[in-house]
Design an enzyme around this catalytic site. Structure first.
Site, PDB file in Angstrom:
ATOM      1  N   LYS A 113       0.830  -1.217   0.000  1.00 57.68           N
ATOM      2  CA  LYS A 113       0.000   0.000   0.000  1.00 57.68           C
ATOM      3  C   LYS A 113       0.863   1.265   0.000  1.00 57.68           C
ATOM      4  O   LYS A 113       0.635   2.161  -0.791  1.00 57.68           O
ATOM      5  CB  LYS A 113      -0.901   0.061   1.250  1.00 57.68           C
ATOM      6  CG  LYS A 113      -1.869  -1.082   1.399  1.00 57.68           C
ATOM      7  CD  LYS A 113      -2.766  -0.861   2.617  1.00 57.68           C
ATOM      8  CE  LYS A 113      -2.009  -0.821   3.948  1.00 57.68           C
ATOM      9  NZ  LYS A 113      -1.455  -2.119   4.379  1.00 57.68           N
ATOM     10  N   ARG A 142      -9.381   1.431   8.315  1.00 57.77           N
ATOM     11  CA  ARG A 142      -8.922   0.117   8.750  1.00 57.77           C
ATOM     12  C   ARG A 142      -9.959  -0.611   9.587  1.00 57.77           C
ATOM     13  O   ARG A 142      -9.727  -1.747   9.997  1.00 57.77           O
ATOM     14  CB  ARG A 142      -7.688   0.329   9.610  1.00 57.77           C
ATOM     15  CG  ARG A 142      -6.420  -0.276   9.098  1.00 57.77           C
ATOM     16  CD  ARG A 142      -5.379   0.056  10.149  1.00 57.77           C
ATOM     17  NE  ARG A 142      -4.140  -0.630   9.976  1.00 57.77           N
ATOM     18  CZ  ARG A 142      -3.117  -0.189   9.244  1.00 57.77           C
ATOM     19  NH1 ARG A 142      -3.208   0.915   8.570  1.00 57.77           N
ATOM     20  NH2 ARG A 142      -2.017  -0.883   9.202  1.00 57.77           N
ATOM     21  N   ARG A 168      -0.133  -8.084  13.690  1.00 52.56           N
ATOM     22  CA  ARG A 168      -0.708  -7.132  12.733  1.00 52.56           C
ATOM     23  C   ARG A 168      -1.556  -7.844  11.694  1.00 52.56           C
ATOM     24  O   ARG A 168      -2.603  -7.358  11.281  1.00 52.56           O
ATOM     25  CB  ARG A 168       0.399  -6.319  12.058  1.00 52.56           C
ATOM     26  CG  ARG A 168       0.880  -5.186  12.968  1.00 52.56           C
ATOM     27  CD  ARG A 168       2.216  -4.639  12.529  1.00 52.56           C
ATOM     28  NE  ARG A 168       2.210  -4.068  11.206  1.00 52.56           N
ATOM     29  CZ  ARG A 168       3.304  -3.928  10.454  1.00 52.56           C
ATOM     30  NH1 ARG A 168       4.484  -4.315  10.894  1.00 52.56           N
ATOM     31  NH2 ARG A 168       3.217  -3.400   9.260  1.00 52.56           N
ATOM     32  N   ARG A 177      11.787  -5.445   4.770  1.00 53.41           N
ATOM     33  CA  ARG A 177      11.485  -4.017   4.617  1.00 53.41           C
ATOM     34  C   ARG A 177      12.321  -3.127   5.533  1.00 53.41           C
ATOM     35  O   ARG A 177      12.510  -3.423   6.697  1.00 53.41           O
ATOM     36  CB  ARG A 177       9.999  -3.783   4.915  1.00 53.41           C
ATOM     37  CG  ARG A 177       9.622  -2.312   4.982  1.00 53.41           C
ATOM     38  CD  ARG A 177       8.179  -2.104   4.707  1.00 53.41           C
ATOM     39  NE  ARG A 177       7.362  -2.389   5.877  1.00 53.41           N
ATOM     40  CZ  ARG A 177       6.025  -2.283   5.871  1.00 53.41           C
ATOM     41  NH1 ARG A 177       5.397  -1.944   4.759  1.00 53.41           N
ATOM     42  NH2 ARG A 177       5.344  -2.541   6.954  1.00 53.41           N
ATOM     43  N   ARG A 228      11.378  -0.757  11.001  1.00 46.04           N
ATOM     44  CA  ARG A 228      10.354  -0.240  11.906  1.00 46.04           C
ATOM     45  C   ARG A 228      10.207  -1.174  13.098  1.00 46.04           C
ATOM     46  O   ARG A 228      10.217  -2.386  12.913  1.00 46.04           O
ATOM     47  CB  ARG A 228       9.002  -0.162  11.177  1.00 46.04           C
ATOM     48  CG  ARG A 228       8.758   1.156  10.476  1.00 46.04           C
ATOM     49  CD  ARG A 228       7.589   1.104   9.534  1.00 46.04           C
ATOM     50  NE  ARG A 228       6.399   0.426  10.050  1.00 46.04           N
ATOM     51  CZ  ARG A 228       5.279   0.255   9.358  1.00 46.04           C
ATOM     52  NH1 ARG A 228       5.192   0.725   8.125  1.00 46.04           N
ATOM     53  NH2 ARG A 228       4.246  -0.367   9.885  1.00 46.04           N
TER      54      ARG A 228
HETATM   55  P1  ADP Z   1       1.098  -1.396   7.697  1.00 44.74           P
HETATM   56  O1  ADP Z   1       0.089  -1.079   6.662  1.00 44.74           O
HETATM   57  O2  ADP Z   1       2.422  -1.805   7.133  1.00 44.74           O
HETATM   58  O3  ADP Z   1       0.604  -2.360   8.727  1.00 44.74           O
HETATM   59  P2  ADP Z   1       0.964   1.343   8.763  1.00 44.74           P
HETATM   60  O4  ADP Z   1       2.165   2.174   8.645  1.00 44.74           O
HETATM   61  O5  ADP Z   1      -0.196   1.648   7.893  1.00 44.74           O
HETATM   62  O6  ADP Z   1       1.465  -0.158   8.599  1.00 44.74           O
HETATM   63  O7  ADP Z   1       0.422   1.369  10.276  1.00 44.74           O
HETATM   64  C1  ADP Z   1       1.271   1.125  11.384  1.00 44.74           C
HETATM   65  C2  ADP Z   1       0.448   1.096  12.658  1.00 44.74           C
HETATM   66  O8  ADP Z   1      -0.175   2.374  12.884  1.00 44.74           O
HETATM   67  C3  ADP Z   1      -0.728   0.106  12.667  1.00 44.74           C
HETATM   68  O9  ADP Z   1      -0.322  -1.193  13.013  1.00 44.74           O
HETATM   69  C4  ADP Z   1      -1.651   0.748  13.721  1.00 44.74           C
HETATM   70  O10 ADP Z   1      -1.230   0.511  15.024  1.00 44.74           O
HETATM   71  C5  ADP Z   1      -1.479   2.233  13.451  1.00 44.74           C
HETATM   72  N1  ADP Z   1      -2.481   2.707  12.454  1.00 44.74           N
HETATM   73  C6  ADP Z   1      -2.231   3.196  11.206  1.00 44.74           C
HETATM   74  N2  ADP Z   1      -3.371   3.519  10.578  1.00 44.74           N
HETATM   75  C7  ADP Z   1      -4.390   3.241  11.429  1.00 44.74           C
HETATM   76  C8  ADP Z   1      -5.800   3.336  11.359  1.00 44.74           C
HETATM   77  N3  ADP Z   1      -6.418   3.805  10.251  1.00 44.74           N
HETATM   78  N4  ADP Z   1      -6.531   2.947  12.441  1.00 44.74           N
HETATM   79  C9  ADP Z   1      -5.931   2.490  13.546  1.00 44.74           C
HETATM   80  N5  ADP Z   1      -4.610   2.359  13.676  1.00 44.74           N
HETATM   81  C10 ADP Z   1      -3.816   2.718  12.638  1.00 44.74           C
END
Ligand code: ADP
Ligand code: ZN
Length: 230
Positions: free
Chosen positions: A28, A103, A186, A142, A175
């Site tokens: 994404k 999400r 996750r 990554r 990360r």
């Molecule tokens: P990835 O898509 O690789 O899992 P992201 O960078 O999008 O990682 O998100 C990292 C973390 O940030 C998530 O695991 C969550 O804890 C938090 N997060 C990001 N976006 C949201 C969201 N829309 N709602 C709730 N938590 C979020």
């Protein structure tokens, strides 16, 4: 390696919210950055926004940090407040790319309300399909820029100078939530809370699906072709 795509003169203006869906590691972030660059619209990554808050040590950042590091989701009202404020800014007038949001079902429902007040075309969601084992492998490889969030991958796309971001010169690291034990959590969170969001857009006829398992440049071409056909 294939030449990076240039914005073709024929690219239609986006004029909508484009939502990238998919498991963590499905691509994404990588694809959202590219597609936002091609259409010249903002790339809104809620994960990047939270990481920025963590880096700056804001109050929001200190609430989000332990949640992110456990692989769970930040509460809806925090995410929604942040997104609502961001999409109201002027630079979002010609559309924007959402990455990592919505999400949960409540986030998706609230987003539709927010969007209904903006003069944009119907939002489109693109689901990047990659199986869980591939995702675990990808996340292990990554690396991310601490300063600008640029994404690298051992084997496929590393910085020209080891440990240093090509884009901004920042430090490139793994990360904290990309460690394997967090990745499994996750993925579980994704299947439980985010899969219903895919069905939400499918029911509404706003869902496109794309094989995300190919090389970055291939997925990029497929995504762009898909969008230009809409
Ligand atoms: P990835 O898509 O690789 O899992 P992201 O960078 O999008 O990682 O998100 C990292 C973390 O940030 C998530 O695991 C969550 O804890 C938090 N997060 C990001 N976006 C949201 C969201 N829309 N709602 C709730 N938590 C979020
Ligand atoms: Zn950088």
């Amino acid at each position: 390696m294939a030449e990076p795509l240039r914005a073709p003169a024929s690219a239609h203006p986006l004029l909508r919210a484009l939502i990238l869906l998919g498991a963590p590691g499905a691509g994404k972030g990588t694809q959202a950055r590219e597609v936002a660059r091609l259409y010249d619209v903002p790339h809104l990554s809620t994960g990047d926004m939270f990481r920025e808050h963590v880096a700056k040590g804001t109050e929001l950042g200190s609430r989000a940090k332990p949640i992110m590091e456990s692989g769970k989701l930040v509460p809806d009202e925090i995410v929604l407040g942040m997104v609502e404020e961001r999409v109201a800014r002027k630079d979002c007038a010609a559309g924007f790319v959402l990455d990592g949001f919505p999400r949960t079902l409540p986030q998706a429902e609230r987003l539709e309300e927010i969007l209904s007040c903006l003069p944009l075309r119907r939002a489109l969601a693109v689901n990047l399909l990659v199986d869980d084992e591939a995702v675990v492998r990808r996340i292990a490889a990554r690396r991310t820029c601490k300063s600008c969030g640029a994404i690298y991958s051992a084997g496929e796309k590393m910085p020209r100078v080891a440990g240093k971001c090509d884009v901004c010169g920042g430090t490139v690291v793994q990360r904290p939530d990309d460690r394997e034990e967090v990745v499994r959590q996750r993925l579980a969170t994704y299947h439980e809370q985010t899969r219903p969001v895919v069905e939400f857009y499918r029911r509404r006829g706003q869902l496109l699906e794309l094989d995300g398992s190919n090389a970055i440049a291939t997925v990029q071409r497929d995504l762009f072709a898909l969008l230009e056909r809409v």
